[in-house]
Design a protein around this motif. Structure first.
Motif, short mmCIF file in Angstrom:
data_model
loop_
_atom_site.label_atom_id
_atom_site.label_comp_id
_atom_site.label_asym_id
_atom_site.label_seq_id
_atom_site.Cartn_x
_atom_site.Cartn_y
_atom_site.Cartn_z
N VAL A 42 -4.04 5.36 -3.30
CA VAL A 42 -3.37 4.83 -2.77
C VAL A 42 -4.71 5.12 -1.01
CG1 VAL A 42 -1.89 4.18 -0.51
CG2 VAL A 42 -1.26 4.50 -2.79
N SER A 43 -5.62 6.10 -1.33
CA SER A 43 -6.33 6.41 -0.29
C SER A 43 -7.44 6.06 -0.60
CB SER A 43 -6.62 8.16 -0.64
OG SER A 43 -7.45 8.41 -1.96
N VAL A 44 -8.00 5.33 -1.72
CA VAL A 44 -9.33 4.30 -2.02
C VAL A 44 -9.17 3.14 -1.53
CG1 VAL A 44 -10.17 3.32 -3.93
CG2 VAL A 44 -9.89 5.53 -3.91
N ILE A 45 -7.46 3.02 -1.38
CA ILE A 45 -7.73 1.21 -1.29
C ILE A 45 -7.78 1.01 1.35
CG2 ILE A 45 -5.71 -0.12 -0.99
CD1 ILE A 45 -6.78 -0.12 -3.14
N GLU A 46 -6.71 2.58 0.81
CA GLU A 46 -6.64 1.75 2.54
C GLU A 46 -8.41 2.53 2.74
OE1 GLU A 46 -4.14 1.82 4.27
OE2 GLU A 46 -2.72 1.66 2.33
N ALA A 47 -9.08 3.34 2.65
CA ALA A 47 -9.91 3.81 2.42
C ALA A 47 -11.53 2.16 3.11
CB ALA A 47 -11.32 4.67 1.98
N ALA A 48 -10.74 1.57 1.94
CA ALA A 48 -11.56 -0.73 2.11
C ALA A 48 -10.91 -0.82 3.03
CB ALA A 48 -11.02 -0.68 0.30
N ARG A 49 -9.70 -1.14 3.27
CA ARG A 49 -9.24 -1.64 4.46
C ARG A 49 -9.61 -0.88 5.77
NH1 ARG A 49 -2.67 -2.30 2.14
NH2 ARG A 49 -3.32 -4.43 0.79
N ILE A 50 -10.05 -0.09 5.99
CA ILE A 50 -10.26 0.09 6.85
C ILE A 50 -12.07 0.04 7.36
CG2 ILE A 50 -10.66 3.33 8.58
CD1 ILE A 50 -8.37 4.34 7.12
N ASP A 51 -12.62 0.09 6.14
CA ASP A 51 -14.18 -0.11 6.02
C ASP A 51 -14.42 -1.68 6.75
OD1 ASP A 51 -14.64 2.15 5.98
OD2 ASP A 51 -14.91 1.78 4.08
N GLY A 52 -13.12 -2.06 6.33
CA GLY A 52 -13.27 -4.34 7.09
C GLY A 52 -13.13 -4.40 6.16
N ALA A 53 -12.95 -3.94 4.44
CA ALA A 53 -12.33 -5.43 3.48
C ALA A 53 -11.16 -6.05 3.15
CB ALA A 53 -12.59 -4.33 1.79
N ASN A 54 -12.08 -7.61 3.11
CA ASN A 54 -11.09 -8.23 3.10
C ASN A 54 -10.01 -8.42 2.00
OD1 ASN A 54 -12.48 -10.22 1.71
ND2 ASN A 54 -13.39 -11.09 3.16
N TRP A 55 -9.50 -9.29 1.71
CA TRP A 55 -8.16 -9.10 0.63
C TRP A 55 -9.72 -10.00 -0.53
CZ3 TRP A 55 -8.15 -13.65 -3.05
CH2 TRP A 55 -8.63 -14.49 -3.06
N TRP A 56 -10.55 -10.64 -0.75
CA TRP A 56 -10.98 -11.35 -1.77
C TRP A 56 -11.61 -9.88 -1.59
CZ3 TRP A 56 -11.74 -14.06 -5.89
CH2 TRP A 56 -12.46 -14.05 -6.19
N GLN A 57 -12.45 -9.10 -0.50
CA GLN A 57 -13.35 -7.81 -1.28
C GLN A 57 -12.78 -6.91 -1.90
OE1 GLN A 57 -14.53 -7.99 2.72
NE2 GLN A 57 -16.75 -8.59 2.35
N LEU A 58 -11.91 -6.50 -1.08
CA LEU A 58 -10.72 -5.27 -1.84
C LEU A 58 -10.22 -5.90 -3.53
CD1 LEU A 58 -9.20 -2.68 -1.06
CD2 LEU A 58 -7.14 -4.74 -1.20
N LEU A 59 -10.39 -6.97 -4.02
CA LEU A 59 -9.82 -7.13 -5.36
C LEU A 59 -10.88 -6.73 -5.91
CD1 LEU A 59 -7.94 -8.51 -7.45
CD2 LEU A 59 -9.10 -10.32 -6.56
N VAL A 60 -12.46 -7.83 -5.87
CA VAL A 60 -13.22 -7.78 -6.41
C VAL A 60 -14.36 -6.34 -6.29
CG1 VAL A 60 -15.67 -8.75 -6.19
CG2 VAL A 60 -13.79 -10.31 -6.04
N ARG A 61 -14.45 -5.88 -5.24
CA ARG A 61 -15.25 -4.71 -5.49
C ARG A 61 -15.00 -3.56 -5.42
NH1 ARG A 61 -19.12 -5.87 0.05
NH2 ARG A 61 -20.02 -8.00 -1.20
N VAL A 62 -12.61 -3.14 -5.24
CA VAL A 62 -12.36 -1.56 -5.55
C VAL A 62 -11.55 -1.87 -6.20
CG1 VAL A 62 -10.76 -0.26 -4.63
CG2 VAL A 62 -12.70 -1.83 -2.71
N VAL A 63 -10.77 -3.12 -6.37
CA VAL A 63 -9.31 -3.22 -8.52
C VAL A 63 -9.84 -3.78 -8.88
CG1 VAL A 63 -7.37 -4.30 -7.89
CG2 VAL A 63 -7.75 -3.65 -5.09
N LEU A 64 -10.13 -4.06 -9.20
CA LEU A 64 -10.91 -4.43 -10.39
C LEU A 64 -11.63 -4.07 -10.86
CD1 LEU A 64 -11.72 -8.71 -10.32
CD2 LEU A 64 -9.56 -7.02 -10.87
N PRO A 65 -12.84 -3.35 -10.15
CA PRO A 65 -13.47 -1.51 -10.86
C PRO A 65 -12.85 -1.47 -11.80
CG PRO A 65 -14.47 -2.67 -9.10
CD PRO A 65 -13.43 -3.61 -8.76
#
Length: 290
Positions: free
Chosen positions: A177-200
């Protein structure tokens, strides 16, 4: 006193480990026999002449090798057309299922909207319904829209994705959860969160999902059999049935049929062997934490 009580306990633990090891090896031998013997029989029969097939007792090693069975299997019927159709159906259905499974699971885990729980319960309910139950309704619908005897009629009803949604959702829930929240705090939208964080972070699970889907679609028989009126849209499993009935329906020439079976197994077997480690790792992700 301590040494006298420790020795029997140590021997007891050794006996238990030895029994567990022997039981494990016995189980592996049983699995090897159950799985390996039929595969060996198929491979050997594909090289047998007809007299070696129809003989009692069974001949486990051919008296003379008959590789002409493979030529007959690929020339008696349009084998390469069957192969092309199987490749198209498997590739399209697997790609659609993979995309729908990933996006639907992402929406159920990371997006907020009313009714998420009900949608997931519907997905779980769909997993409990055998595909054979929906065959009649799907057949009637496809016949009404005029898609019988077409690749489109085979592909569209096979694109249901309940298993993939269930698998990917459970994996996404296990991500930190910490990685997901950090990406959201950095301003990642849903597509960036999926492609750059979740899928890798989901590589092994996605490989497992892809392999299971490829194997299932490659081996799909019932629905393509109902949809294919001729060899123009038949897939390889259906083509093997046609090959079985080419000469004399009452006496099948099993040599070419087994040769066709070997050729049908080879592509998906290669894929499975190459990706099996990632598949096992993906299916067991989240089983052990630490």
């Amino acid at each position: 006193m301590t040494s006298t009580t420790t020795a029997p306990a140590f021997r007891s633990r050794r006996r238990k480990r030895l029994l567990a090891t022997l039981f494990g090896y016995a189980a592996m031998v049983c699995v090897l026999v159950v799985v390996g013997v039929p595969l060996f029989w198929i491979l050997i029969t594909s090289f047998k002449a007809r007299p070696d097939i129809y003989t009692q007792p069974a001949v486990w090693w051919p008296r003379s090798w008959h590789p002409e069975n493979y030529r007959e299997a690929t020339t008696t019927l349009p084998f390469w057309t069957f192969l092309r159709n199987s490749l198209i159906v498997t590739a399209v259905v697997s790609a659609v299922k993979f995309a729908l499974g990933v996006f639907s699971a992402y929406g159920l885990v990371f997006l907020r909207f009313p009714g998420k729980t009900l949608i997931f319960l519907a997905v779980v309910a769909a997993l409990m319904v055998p595909n054979q139950i929906t065959v009649i309704s799907n057949y009637a619908l496809i016949a009404q829209v005029g898609w019988r005897n077409t690749l489109l009629g085979i592909i569209v009803p096979l694109c249901g994705v309940a298993f993939g949604t269930f698998l990917m959702r459970n994996h996404f829930l296990s991500l930190p959860v910490s990685v997901i929240e950090a990406a959201r705090i950095d301003g990642a939208n849903w597509w960036q969160l999926l492609v750059r964080v979740v899928l890798p972070m989901s590589g092994p699970t996605m490989v497992a999902f892809a392999v299971v889907t490829l194997v299932n679609e490659w081996n799909e028989y019932l629905w393509p059999f109902l949809m294919a009126d001729d060899s123009g849209v038949a897939t390889l499993p259906v083509g093997l049935t046609l090959l079985q009935n080419t000469e004399n329906p009452s006496v099948t020439n099993w040599g070419p049929v087994m040769a066709g079976t070997v050729l049908t197994m080879l592509p998906i077997l290669v894929v499975f062997v190459l990706l099996q480690r990632h598949m096992i790792k993906g299916l067991t992700t989240g089983a052990v934490k630490g």
